[in-house]
Design a protein around this motif. Structure first.
Motif, PDB file in Angstrom:
ATOM      1  N   GLN A   1       0.834  -1.208   0.000  1.00  0.00           N
ATOM      2  CA  GLN A   1       0.000   0.000   0.000  1.00  0.00           C
ATOM      3  C   GLN A   1       0.868   1.258   0.000  1.00  0.00           C
ATOM      4  N   LEU A   2       1.874   1.272   0.854  1.00  0.00           N
ATOM      5  CA  LEU A   2       2.767   2.427   0.929  1.00  0.00           C
ATOM      6  C   LEU A   2       3.589   2.573  -0.350  1.00  0.00           C
ATOM      7  N   GLY A   3       3.954   1.451  -0.942  1.00  0.00           N
ATOM      8  CA  GLY A   3       4.685   1.482  -2.211  1.00  0.00           C
ATOM      9  C   GLY A   3       3.850   2.072  -3.332  1.00  0.00           C
ATOM     10  N   GLU A   4       2.574   1.664  -3.396  1.00  0.00           N
ATOM     11  CA  GLU A   4       1.660   2.200  -4.415  1.00  0.00           C
ATOM     12  C   GLU A   4       1.464   3.705  -4.248  1.00  0.00           C
ATOM     13  N   ALA A   5       1.539   4.181  -3.016  1.00  0.00           N
ATOM     14  CA  ALA A   5       1.397   5.609  -2.745  1.00  0.00           C
ATOM     15  C   ALA A   5       2.708   6.361  -2.957  1.00  0.00           C
ATOM     16  N   GLY A   6       3.783   5.627  -3.241  1.00  0.00           N
ATOM     17  CA  GLY A   6       5.085   6.255  -3.480  1.00  0.00           C
ATOM     18  C   GLY A   6       5.822   6.661  -2.215  1.00  0.00           C
ATOM     19  N   LEU A   7       5.403   6.109  -1.060  1.00  0.00           N
ATOM     20  CA  LEU A   7       6.004   6.500   0.208  1.00  0.00           C
ATOM     21  C   LEU A   7       7.174   5.610   0.619  1.00  0.00           C
ATOM     22  N   VAL A   8       7.230   4.393   0.078  1.00  0.00           N
ATOM     23  CA  VAL A   8       8.364   3.493   0.306  1.00  0.00           C
ATOM     24  C   VAL A   8       8.779   2.874  -1.021  1.00  0.00           C
ATOM     25  N   ALA A   9      10.019   2.432  -1.046  1.00  0.00           N
ATOM     26  CA  ALA A   9      10.529   1.711  -2.215  1.00  0.00           C
ATOM     27  C   ALA A   9      10.936   0.322  -1.756  1.00  0.00           C
ATOM     28  N   LYS A  10      10.690  -0.654  -2.585  1.00  0.00           N
ATOM     29  CA  LYS A  10      11.025  -2.041  -2.272  1.00  0.00           C
ATOM     30  C   LYS A  10      11.979  -2.520  -3.360  1.00  0.00           C
ATOM     31  N   GLU A  11      13.174  -2.914  -2.945  1.00  0.00           N
ATOM     32  CA  GLU A  11      14.205  -3.345  -3.889  1.00  0.00           C
ATOM     33  C   GLU A  11      14.754  -4.699  -3.465  1.00  0.00           C
ATOM     34  N   PRO A  12      15.345  -5.431  -4.407  1.00  0.00           N
ATOM     35  CA  PRO A  12      15.928  -6.723  -4.051  1.00  0.00           C
ATOM     36  C   PRO A  12      17.014  -6.566  -2.983  1.00  0.00           C
TER      37      PRO A  12
ATOM     38  N   LEU B   1      12.413   4.241   2.882  1.00  0.00           N
ATOM     39  CA  LEU B   1      11.588   5.433   2.712  1.00  0.00           C
ATOM     40  C   LEU B   1      11.966   6.146   1.420  1.00  0.00           C
ATOM     41  N   THR B   2      10.988   6.672   0.724  1.00  0.00           N
ATOM     42  CA  THR B   2      11.254   7.535  -0.417  1.00  0.00           C
ATOM     43  C   THR B   2      11.257   8.987   0.094  1.00  0.00           C
ATOM     44  N   GLU B   3      11.634   9.908  -0.744  1.00  0.00           N
ATOM     45  CA  GLU B   3      11.572  11.319  -0.364  1.00  0.00           C
ATOM     46  C   GLU B   3      10.137  11.721  -0.032  1.00  0.00           C
ATOM     47  N   ASP B   4       9.176  11.222  -0.816  1.00  0.00           N
ATOM     48  CA  ASP B   4       7.768  11.512  -0.518  1.00  0.00           C
ATOM     49  C   ASP B   4       7.373  10.958   0.853  1.00  0.00           C
ATOM     50  N   GLY B   5       7.868   9.779   1.169  1.00  0.00           N
ATOM     51  CA  GLY B   5       7.592   9.179   2.473  1.00  0.00           C
ATOM     52  C   GLY B   5       8.168  10.025   3.605  1.00  0.00           C
ATOM     53  N   ARG B   6       9.383  10.510   3.415  1.00  0.00           N
ATOM     54  CA  ARG B   6      10.005  11.387   4.418  1.00  0.00           C
ATOM     55  C   ARG B   6       9.210  12.687   4.564  1.00  0.00           C
ATOM     56  N   ASP B   7       8.755  13.216   3.421  1.00  0.00           N
ATOM     57  CA  ASP B   7       7.980  14.466   3.447  1.00  0.00           C
ATOM     58  C   ASP B   7       6.667  14.283   4.192  1.00  0.00           C
ATOM     59  N   VAL B   8       5.966  13.178   3.934  1.00  0.00           N
ATOM     60  CA  VAL B   8       4.693  12.895   4.618  1.00  0.00           C
ATOM     61  C   VAL B   8       4.930  12.750   6.120  1.00  0.00           C
ATOM     62  N   LEU B   9       5.965  12.030   6.482  1.00  0.00           N
ATOM     63  CA  LEU B   9       6.291  11.841   7.895  1.00  0.00           C
ATOM     64  C   LEU B   9       6.625  13.181   8.554  1.00  0.00           C
ATOM     65  N   ALA B  10       7.440  13.987   7.891  1.00  0.00           N
ATOM     66  CA  ALA B  10       7.819  15.302   8.433  1.00  0.00           C
ATOM     67  C   ALA B  10       6.594  16.209   8.573  1.00  0.00           C
ATOM     68  N   ALA B  11       5.705  16.183   7.590  1.00  0.00           N
ATOM     69  CA  ALA B  11       4.499  17.021   7.647  1.00  0.00           C
ATOM     70  C   ALA B  11       3.607  16.612   8.814  1.00  0.00           C
ATOM     71  N   ASN B  12       3.434  15.300   9.017  1.00  0.00           N
ATOM     72  CA  ASN B  12       2.626  14.822  10.146  1.00  0.00           C
ATOM     73  C   ASN B  12       3.254  15.230  11.466  1.00  0.00           C
ATOM     74  N   ARG B  13       4.555  15.102  11.567  1.00  0.00           N
ATOM     75  CA  ARG B  13       5.241  15.465  12.806  1.00  0.00           C
ATOM     76  C   ARG B  13       5.113  16.962  13.094  1.00  0.00           C
ATOM     77  N   GLU B  14       5.131  17.761  12.049  1.00  0.00           N
ATOM     78  CA  GLU B  14       4.976  19.203  12.225  1.00  0.00           C
ATOM     79  C   GLU B  14       3.577  19.539  12.737  1.00  0.00           C
ATOM     80  N   VAL B  15       2.568  18.895  12.177  1.00  0.00           N
ATOM     81  CA  VAL B  15       1.188  19.110  12.642  1.00  0.00           C
ATOM     82  C   VAL B  15       1.063  18.675  14.100  1.00  0.00           C
ATOM     83  N   TRP B  16       1.628  17.518  14.422  1.00  0.00           N
ATOM     84  CA  TRP B  16       1.551  17.028  15.796  1.00  0.00           C
ATOM     85  C   TRP B  16       2.273  17.968  16.759  1.00  0.00           C
ATOM     86  N   ALA B  17       3.436  18.472  16.353  1.00  0.00           N
ATOM     87  CA  ALA B  17       4.182  19.401  17.206  1.00  0.00           C
ATOM     88  C   ALA B  17       3.378  20.674  17.446  1.00  0.00           C
ATOM     89  N   SER B  18       2.717  21.162  16.421  1.00  0.00           N
ATOM     90  CA  SER B  18       1.879  22.360  16.573  1.00  0.00           C
ATOM     91  C   SER B  18       0.740  22.101  17.545  1.00  0.00           C
TER      92      SER B  18
END
Length: 155
Positions: free
Chosen positions: A71-82, A94-111
Motif C-alpha cells: 500500500q505504501l509502495g503504491e502511494a510512493g512513500l516506500v521503495a522495495k528493492e531486491p 523510505l522515499t523522499e515523498d515518504g520522508r515528506d509525509v512523515l515530516a508534515a505529520n510530525r509538524e502538525v503534531w508538534a503544533s
C-alpha cells in the motif's frame, strides 16, 4: 513512608503510560495519516529493512506487513528493492515523498502539542522535562523484548 512513595510512583507511572498512549492515538486520529504511518516511522528510525524485520518490529504478521508495504509502495512513500545479500528477499526504504509525509505529520503534531501546552500555561521547561523523562525511559533498554532506539520514535 516508603510504601506511600512506591504506591504514588506506581500510580503516576501507570498514568504516564495511559496518557502517553491516549495522546498518541488522539494525534493520529486527528490528522490525515496514511494507514502505514507506523511503518514509515520504523523505517525512519531503523533505516532500510526487510519485510520480516519490519513485521517483527511492528509485532504483526509478515502477510500484514507485506500488505502495508504494498500500500505504501503504491502511494510512493516506500521503495522495495531486491536484497543485495539475499536474492529471495527485498529491502524496504523510505522515499523522499515518504520522508515528506512523515515530516508534515510530525509538524502538525508538534503544533498541536504547542497549542495544548499554551492552553494549560505549561512552560518550555516542563516540556523539556517531559521529553527527557520519555527519552530516558526509551533509552533504558528494551521493554519486554521490544526493540528501542536512541533516536526518538517519531510517529
Amino acid at each position: 513512608m516508603y510504601s506511600q512513595v512506591t504506591h504514588a510512583s506506581l500510580a503516576l507511572s501507570t498514568d504516564l503510560v495511559i496518557y502517553a498512549a491516549r495522546f498518541v492515538r488522539a494525534l493520529r486520529r486527528s490528522s490525515d495519516v496514511p494507514a502505514g504511518a507506523r511503518v514509515l516511522s520504523l523505517l525512519d528510525e531503523h533505516g532500510p529493512l526487510g519485510v520480516t524485520q519490519l513485521a517483527k518490529l511492528d509485532r504483526c504478521s509478515q502477510p500484514t506487513m507485506s500488505a502495508a508495504v504494498s500500500q505504501l509502495g503504491e502511494a510512493g512513500l516506500v521503495a522495495k528493492e531486491p536484497n543485495p545479500l539475499d536474492a529471495r528477499g527485498s529491502v524496504v526504504s523510505l522515499t523522499e515523498d515518504g520522508r515528506d509525509v512523515l515530516a508534515a505529520n510530525r509538524e502538525v503534531w508538534a503544533s498541536t502539542v504547542i497549542e495544548r501546552l499554551r492552553a494549560h500555561d505549561r512552560t518550555q521547561e516542563e516540556l523539556a522535562t517531559a521529553v527527557a523523562v520519555l527519552r530516558d525511559l526509551l533509552e533504558s533498554g528494551p521493554v519486554d523484548g521490544a526493540e528501542t532506539g536512541t533516536r526518538p520514535e517519531r510517529t
